[in-house]
Design an enzyme around this catalytic site. Sequence first.
Site, mmCIF file in Angstrom:
data_model
loop_
_atom_site.group_PDB
_atom_site.id
_atom_site.type_symbol
_atom_site.label_atom_id
_atom_site.label_comp_id
_atom_site.label_asym_id
_atom_site.label_seq_id
_atom_site.Cartn_x
_atom_site.Cartn_y
_atom_site.Cartn_z
ATOM 1 C CB CYS A 66 -0.881 0.028 1.236
ATOM 2 S SG CYS A 66 -1.887 -1.430 1.395
ATOM 3 N NE ARG A 99 5.692 1.387 -1.417
ATOM 4 C CZ ARG A 99 6.636 1.694 -0.558
ATOM 5 N NH1 ARG A 99 7.557 2.552 -0.902
ATOM 6 N NH2 ARG A 99 6.658 1.155 0.639
ATOM 7 C CD1 TRP A 117 -0.290 -6.138 -3.153
ATOM 8 C CD2 TRP A 117 -0.334 -6.807 -1.024
ATOM 9 N NE1 TRP A 117 0.160 -7.435 -3.104
ATOM 10 C CE2 TRP A 117 0.145 -7.867 -1.820
ATOM 11 C CE3 TRP A 117 -0.442 -7.004 0.354
ATOM 12 C CZ2 TRP A 117 0.507 -9.098 -1.282
ATOM 13 C CZ3 TRP A 117 -0.085 -8.228 0.885
ATOM 14 C CH2 TRP A 117 0.391 -9.255 0.066
ATOM 15 C CG ASN A 148 0.026 2.477 3.477
ATOM 16 O OD1 ASN A 148 -0.977 2.442 2.795
ATOM 17 N ND2 ASN A 148 1.146 3.062 3.092
ATOM 18 N N GLY A 149 -1.037 -0.751 6.465
ATOM 19 C CA GLY A 149 -0.748 -1.561 7.649
ATOM 20 C C GLY A 149 -1.899 -2.479 7.991
ATOM 21 C CD GLU A 169 17.593 -13.764 -6.210
ATOM 22 O OE1 GLU A 169 17.000 -14.186 -5.209
ATOM 23 O OE2 GLU A 169 17.231 -12.739 -6.818
ATOM 24 C CE LYS A 225 14.465 -12.031 -8.811
ATOM 25 N NZ LYS A 225 14.959 -11.447 -7.603
ATOM 26 C CD GLU A 244 10.602 -11.892 -7.872
ATOM 27 O OE1 GLU A 244 9.912 -11.246 -7.089
ATOM 28 O OE2 GLU A 244 11.840 -11.862 -7.848
ATOM 29 C CG HIS A 287 19.218 -37.216 -0.917
ATOM 30 N ND1 HIS A 287 19.544 -38.438 -0.375
ATOM 31 C CD2 HIS A 287 20.398 -36.617 -1.215
ATOM 32 C CE1 HIS A 287 20.853 -38.571 -0.336
ATOM 33 N NE2 HIS A 287 21.399 -37.473 -0.847
ATOM 34 C CE LYS A 330 12.022 -3.124 -5.352
ATOM 35 N NZ LYS A 330 12.797 -4.291 -5.855
HETATM 36 O O1 M6R Z 1 13.242 -4.894 0.793
HETATM 37 P P1 M6R Z 1 13.710 -6.245 1.200
HETATM 38 O O2 M6R Z 1 15.035 -6.596 0.626
HETATM 39 O O3 M6R Z 1 13.711 -6.453 2.683
HETATM 40 O O4 M6R Z 1 12.646 -7.243 0.580
HETATM 41 C C1 M6R Z 1 12.690 -8.604 0.859
HETATM 42 C C2 M6R Z 1 11.923 -9.382 -0.182
HETATM 43 O O5 M6R Z 1 10.568 -9.028 -0.153
HETATM 44 C C3 M6R Z 1 12.458 -9.129 -1.588
HETATM 45 O O6 M6R Z 1 13.825 -9.420 -1.647
HETATM 46 C C4 M6R Z 1 11.710 -9.985 -2.621
HETATM 47 O O7 M6R Z 1 11.965 -11.336 -2.402
HETATM 48 C C5 M6R Z 1 12.159 -9.552 -4.006
HETATM 49 N N1 M6R Z 1 11.260 -8.573 -4.520
HETATM 50 C C6 M6R Z 1 12.264 -10.671 -4.945
HETATM 51 O O8 M6R Z 1 12.741 -10.248 -6.181
#
Ligand code: M6R
Length: 600
Positions: free
Chosen positions: A2, A27, A73, A99-100, A477, A481, A484, A500, A595
Amino acid sequence: MCGIVGYNGGLDAKEILLKGLEKLEYRGYDSAGIAVRNEEGVTVFKEKGRIADLRASVNLNVSADIGIGHTRWATHGVPNKLNAHPHQSTSGRFTLVHNGVIENYHLLQKAYLKGIQMQSDTDTEVIVQLVDLFAKEGLSTVEAFRKTLSLLHGSYALALLDQEDEDTIYVAKNKSPLLVGVGEGFNVVASDAMAMLQVTDQFIELRDKEVVLVHKDKVEITTLDGRAVERKPFTAELDASDIEKGTYPHYMLKEMDEQPGVVRKIIQEYSNEAGELTIDDQILEAIKAADRLYIIAAGTSYHAGLVGKQYFEKLAGIPVEVHISSEFGYNMPLLSEKPLFIFITQSGETADSRQVLVKVKELNYPALTITNVPGSTLSREADYTLLLHAGPEIAVASTKAYVAQVAVLAIAAYVTGKSLGKGVVLDLKQELAIVANGIQTIVDSKDELEQIAEDYLKIARNAFFIGRNLDFCVSVEGALKLKEISYIQAEGFAGGELKHGTIALIEEGTPVFALATQEQVALNIRGNVKEVVARGANACIISMEGLNEEGDRLVIPKVHTLLTPLVAVVPLQLISYYAALHRRCDVDKPRNLAKSVTVE
Ligand code: M6R
C-alpha cells in the site's frame, strides 16, 4: 505494498495526488483512490485495478487544494472498489487512508461500533468510524484522532481529512513508513519520498505514535500525549531521473543493465583516500567484537545472506547463521554470548525483518542494517548502516540490489578479515572491477539469453535450478526470479539433493539449469546433469571460463571463485525476464506481489 500520498497547498490537489500514486505503482497494488476537499465537501474517487483506471474515473471539474490518496494491496477483504481506500465514516465527515494491519479491529468494532453498518470488509474502516464516534461524543478532531490511535494494536500509516476543516491533514504512523514533505506554501504526505519528489525534496521523518497536523503553511508534530516535537527536514537525495524508465521497456531491464555501474559505484563508495577498501570504523569494531553474526532477511535479500555467510566465515573466520526473518521472530535459536545482528533489506521497510529488529533491540543486542534506502525504518532503528548505493530499485523483482548486497557483504567480510589479520590473499578491489566487466559482458549478450529463455522455458510448466556450494546460493535466487515474474513453478536446490527426492519430478523435457562455476564441485554438478538428462531433462549448463566443456549452453567470464554469485546470477535474471516476456507477463509488477512488504 500500500502507498499513501497527501497534498495541502495552492495547486490542483487531484493531479498531484494522481501523479504521486503513479510513482508508487511499482510497489504493487490492486486498487487505488483519492479524496479531495473543497467548499462543497469531500469527494472520493476509487477504482479496482490500475491508476490509469482511477485517473479515467476522476471528474476533472472537481477542483480542490487539499486531498489524500492511496494504492491498496489487499489484506482484509478482496480487492474491489468497495474495499479500496479512502474510506469514509458513515456520516461522511471523516475520510481516511491507511497502510498496515490493525490486529484488534474486530474487538474495537464489537466494543465501540455495534450500531454502525460497515460499508467494507477492511480493518481501516473501523479507524475512521471510531474517529467519527469520538468526535460525535464532543472531542475535537485531534482529540478524537488521538483517542482512536491509543486503541489501535498493529501497524499503521494514516492520513485523515475532516470535512469541517479546510486546512489540515491529520497524520500518524506506527511501524509503517510515512513522511511529511515541506514546501513553500504547501506541505505533503507520502509513504515513500519518491511519490512527492515532483514537488519537494525536503522531508520530515515521523516517529511511531506521533500525531502530526499538516497545514498549508506549517507542520505541527506532537507526541501521542500532546507534547510538541521539533524536527528539521532532511534532503531526500534522490534524483527524479533515477526513477524514470527512460527508453527502457521495463524497469527490470534497466536495473539489470545498471549492475556493472552499481558494482563500480560500490567500489568507489567503499574506498578510502588511499584507494583501499574500507568500512566505517565503528561498524568494523562491532563486527570484530561479535562471536557470531546472525543475518536476518527475506526473499532475495535472504539469498544474498546465504552468500554473505560464506564470505564472513571464509574471509574473516567469524561463524554466521542466516535466518528467514518471518521464521526468526517466533523460533529464535539459542544465541551466542556476543551476537551481532545483520539485517539485509533493499527497502529497509520489510515488516518481517523489522519485527526481529524490534526484538533484538529489546534484548539490547547490536544491529547493523545493510540497505539501499538511507533513512528507512530498519536503517534508523539499527545501530549501524551500510548502504548499497544501487540507486532506486523500482521493479518488484530485485536484481541490482542483490548484486549490491553481495558486493557490500564481500567488502565488509574482506575488510574485517584483513583487520583481524586473517591472511586474506585476494585483492578484492581488483577482483570486483573484474566482476563489473564480467557482468557487462553478460548484459551485452541479451540475444543469446533471450534464445535460451525461448529454447528452455517457452512452454515449460516447471523448471529446476541446481548448483553446489556458492552455485547453490545462486540457484535458489534464480528460481525465485523465474517464478515471481513468469509464474513458472521453479525450484532451486543443491545438486546433491536431487537423488534424495526431487529427481522424481524430472520427466521428458523438464528444464534444468545447472551452474558450474565452482571448481571444487564442477565434476559433481556435471554428474548431476548426466543423471537428469538420463531421465529426459532438457539441461542448460551455465559454466565459467576455465571450467567450461563442450556443449555448455553459456560460459560466463572468469572471476574469483568467491565472487561468482555476482556474475552467475545475471544470466538467470535475464533468462527469467525473457521467459516472462514470452508469456506476456507484467514484468515490473507481477501479480500478487509488492515491492516493499510492509505487513507481517
Ligand atoms: O526490501 P527487502 O530486501 O527487505 O525485501 C525482501 C523481499 O521481499 C524481496 O527481496 C523480494 O523477495 C524480491 N522482490 C524478490 O525479487
